[in-house]
Design an enzyme around this catalytic site. Structure first.
Site, PDB file in Angstrom:
ATOM      1  N   GLU A  92      -4.448  -3.966   6.897  1.00 45.80           N
ATOM      2  CA  GLU A  92      -5.473  -2.936   7.074  1.00 45.80           C
ATOM      3  C   GLU A  92      -6.804  -3.378   6.496  1.00 45.80           C
ATOM      4  O   GLU A  92      -7.863  -2.962   6.966  1.00 45.80           O
ATOM      5  CB  GLU A  92      -5.018  -1.619   6.424  1.00 45.80           C
ATOM      6  CG  GLU A  92      -3.919  -0.893   7.174  1.00 45.80           C
ATOM      7  CD  GLU A  92      -2.540  -1.518   6.996  1.00 45.80           C
ATOM      8  OE1 GLU A  92      -2.393  -2.416   6.127  1.00 45.80           O
ATOM      9  OE2 GLU A  92      -1.602  -1.115   7.709  1.00 45.80           O
TER      10      GLU A  92
ATOM     11  N   HIS B 214       3.971   8.298   3.962  1.00 47.54           N
ATOM     12  CA  HIS B 214       3.813   8.441   5.411  1.00 47.54           C
ATOM     13  C   HIS B 214       3.419   9.856   5.809  1.00 47.54           C
ATOM     14  O   HIS B 214       3.936  10.380   6.789  1.00 47.54           O
ATOM     15  CB  HIS B 214       5.103   8.048   6.143  1.00 47.54           C
ATOM     16  CG  HIS B 214       5.360   6.575   6.165  1.00 47.54           C
ATOM     17  ND1 HIS B 214       5.707   5.856   5.044  1.00 47.54           N
ATOM     18  CD2 HIS B 214       5.311   5.672   7.176  1.00 47.54           C
ATOM     19  CE1 HIS B 214       5.877   4.590   5.369  1.00 47.54           C
ATOM     20  NE2 HIS B 214       5.649   4.449   6.656  1.00 47.54           N
TER      21      HIS B 214
END
Lengths: 335, 334
Positions: A70, A139
């Site tokens: 990322e 998550h």
């Protein structure tokens, strides 16, 4: 400014997932500078199938997969935007945004400020939040408060299918860096979406329901919970006005203040922990600018100040719902 | 006997002149900082001048430079940013390259393709990969050169940039200026023999060169750019230099060995070495160098005058350029 659909607008009922896919499709088609990349977004179509079919339609030059980093998704988007592309990158879960945080906070947000001319970085970082699926600690966190304190970033959190589509298209055409947050638990929600092409400008709050007795400022998935709470309260004779800011930062406070001046009660609703969150900022803005209109203390609905627990019963207790909003409104009114 | 000169006489003189420009500009910066005219703090480039000028000369006007590391002023000069623009930015004035929004560590210039935002060391490499990505998609043959110090190579962001550059096989040239010191932490404690070895697992071309030799840098970076332009992918270059100045002005450098420091100043000063090399081959004369220095001193003096006369930003300028598009609330002129 109200964004109610014109009665004559032709619409189709479709899901948030379909709306996002259409938005990406239309923007990739409209502007060849638009790129879509991230982890598993190409042939796989994205973990939640938002980009399904786009790789096949636009080819690997426009829609492509990346290695799992990322840091580089954020950083390359900054560079690509500076050199003339309009990248849309997908960071699979918002919990991974901090990995790209250096490039979002220290670079994307400050590029226009630092160059000091017309140079900016038109980039969109799409990412998913939302809890209730047993995905646990990493998550499903709601990250808006992590980024709303950064001048230069725009943080967008839509609610309905119509807004997901219009705001994503608006974000892609916006010249500032945008963090576009999608509630993964709501991708299946459906609603009317105009058949004609349209965009929705960023930084405009919307009144989702009109009412005179209490104002609920709700964001993202909590807009649905607020609507449900409002229906129940209506049966008890309490009419709530729901303001959906849609863009978290920079915040269009006008419709919030106007609503509070009318209802004299403020309740905020978010999925993230209440402490240091979006609702706290809204409360502060109202206290600054409409304090004497308030008839009761502000109530903030949100998660407790604890990580998202895994066990089903704990997760259920953690999640703020319509029940919490309903009680908060009643509490405020009864104060 | 000094080394041969491998470029034509005019280029050689330009190299010397470029290095002297950095040196004289920075000496003046040091003075102005010491006098309290320049706020904040300053990092100077002493010992890196050859690396900067060799790299700058190898680049085309349309190639990007994404700077990194702490030795930045020399890189701005090497990319062609006018001295008054840099000096006024150091002063925090409206005439500066960034209108006083950036300062010493953030000089940037879109027209000269300078990406100058790099003060979280080790982060400039990912934007550089993005710059190269956009250039490739637009089918230009422009290259992105990006610099980093030895310290920055320990950051994960440097390594993910290598992964992406290799994955997309992009025209990026990574230049690691290894001056042996991450502030006070010696690079010799890092495990690779050469920091360019970090490119090996990605099957990139790698080079480790004497970065105090402007010509070596020029040739090596030129070859890497040429390879990148022709689809040959990224290169990692270690440019070994000596840091002949403190980390920032005011750093007492108590961690350095005095004898070794003196030896480096004697042997690794890129300007002094190159001056001798050109004199020995009659490419320049003492008088020629004196003229060169006098001209640069005038340029620098003019840059200081420009900076001093340039106004401070109006207070409202703090709110300028936060967002491009109109908005409510934060960031607007209040």
């Amino acid at each position: 400014m109200s964004q109610q659909l014109d009665a004559e607008t032709e619409t189709t009922t479709q899901t948030i997932r379909e709306s996002l896919n259409q938005a990406l499709h239309e923007e990739l088609e409209r502007d060849e500078r638009v790129l879509l990349y991230g982890e598993d977004v190409a042939e796989y179509g994205g973990l939640y199938k938002i980009s399904e079919g786009l790789y096949e339609e636009f080819g690997e030059e426009r829609v492509f997969d990346t290695p799992l980093a990322e840091t580089s998704l954020g950083g390359t988007a900054v560079g690509a935007a500076l050199a003339g592309a309009r990248p849309v990158v997908e960071i699979m879960y918002a919990d991974f945004l901090p990995i790209a945080g250096d490039h979002l906070i220290n670079y994307a947000a400050k590029m226009y400020f630092n160059y000091g001319d017309e140079t900016s970085v038109p980039m969109v970082v799409r990412s998913m939040y939302g809890t209730g699926d047993g995905h646990g600690l990493h998550h499903g966190q709601s990250p808006e408060a992590w980024f709303m304190n950064v001048p230069g970033l725009k943080v967008v959190m839509p609610s309905t299918p119509r807004e997901y589509k219009g705001l994503l298209k608006g974000a892609i055409r916006d010249d500032d860096p945008v963090i576009f947050l999608e509630n993964k638990m709501r991708y299946g929600e459906s609603g009317p979406v105009p058949d004609e092409e349209y965009t929705i400008s960023l930084c405009e709050s919307d009144v989702k329901r009109e009412g005179t007795d209490a104002t609920i400022v709700a964001i993202g998935g909590m807009v649905y919970e607020a609507l449900e709470a409002a229906e129940r309260l209506s049966e008890q004779g309490i009419e709530c006005e729901i303001v959906d800011p849609r863009t978290i930062s920079p915040l269009d406070t006008g419709p919030i203040l106007e609503s509070v001046e009318k209802t004299n009660i403020l309740v905020t609703a978010q999925e993230a922990p209440t402490f240091g969150g979006f609702g706290s900022e809204v409360a502060a803005q109202v206290i600054d600018d409409a304090f004497f209109y308030l008839d009761a203390p502000v109530k903030r609905v949100g998660a407790p100040f604890t990580p998202i627990p895994f066990a089903e019963n704990l997760e259920e207790a953690y999640q703020p719902t319509a029940d919490d909003i309903e009680s908060a409104v009643i509490d405020a009114i009864e104060t | 006997m000094t080394q041969n000169v491998s470029v034509d006489d005019e280029t050689a003189r330009q190299f010397l002149e470029g290095m002297l420009r950095i040196d004289i500009f920075e000496e003046e910066t040091k003075e102005r900082f010491g006098e309290g005219e320049i706020p904040g703090f300053v990092h100077l480039s002493g010992g890196h001048e050859g690396s900067h000028i060799g790299m700058g000369a190898a680049m085309g006007d349309d190639d990007w430079l994404a700077v990194g590391g702490a030795r930045l002023i020399g890189q701005y000069i090497a990319k062609g940013v006018p001295l008054p623009d840099i000096m006024a930015e150091l002063y925090g004035r409206v005439g500066g390259s960034n209108k006083g929004h950036g300062g010493q560590m953030h000089v940037s210039d879109i027209g000269r393709k300078l990406y100058g935002h790099a003060a979280t060391i080790g982060s400039g490499q990912n934007p550089a990969v993005g710059l190269a990505l956009a250039e490739e998609i637009q089918e230009t043959d422009n290259v992105a050169v990006t610099t980093i110090g030895d310290g920055g190579t320990s950051r994960g962001s440097f390594h993910t940039a290598l992964v992406f550059a290799a994955y997309w096989d992009l025209p990026v040239v990574f230049v690691i200026e290894n001056n042996e010191w991450a502030i006070s932490t010696p690079a010799e404690s890092l495990s690779p023999d050469h920091l360019s070895d970090y490119g090996i697992p990605h099957k990139m071309a790698t080079e480790s060169i004497d970065g105090s030799d402007v010509e070596a840098v020029y040739h090596t970076v030129s070859e890497a750019i040429e390879r990148a332009r022709n689809g040959g992918g990224p290169t990692v270059i270690e440019s070994r230099v000596a840091r002949l100045v403190p980390h920032f002005e005011g750093d007492k450098e108590t961690y350095r060995d005095t004898d070794e420091y003196e030896r480096l100043k004697e042997e690794k000063d890129p300007i002094e070495n190159y001056r001798e090399r050109l004199l020995e081959r009659d490419i320049v004369t003492e008088t020629g160098i004196e003229d060169m220095i006098a001209n640069i001193e005038t340029e620098v003096k003019e840059a200081v005058e420009f900076a001093r006369e340039s106004p401070e930003p109006e207070p409202e300028a703090a709110y300028d350029h936060v967002y491009r598009t109109p908005l409510y609330g934060q960031g607007e002129n209040q």
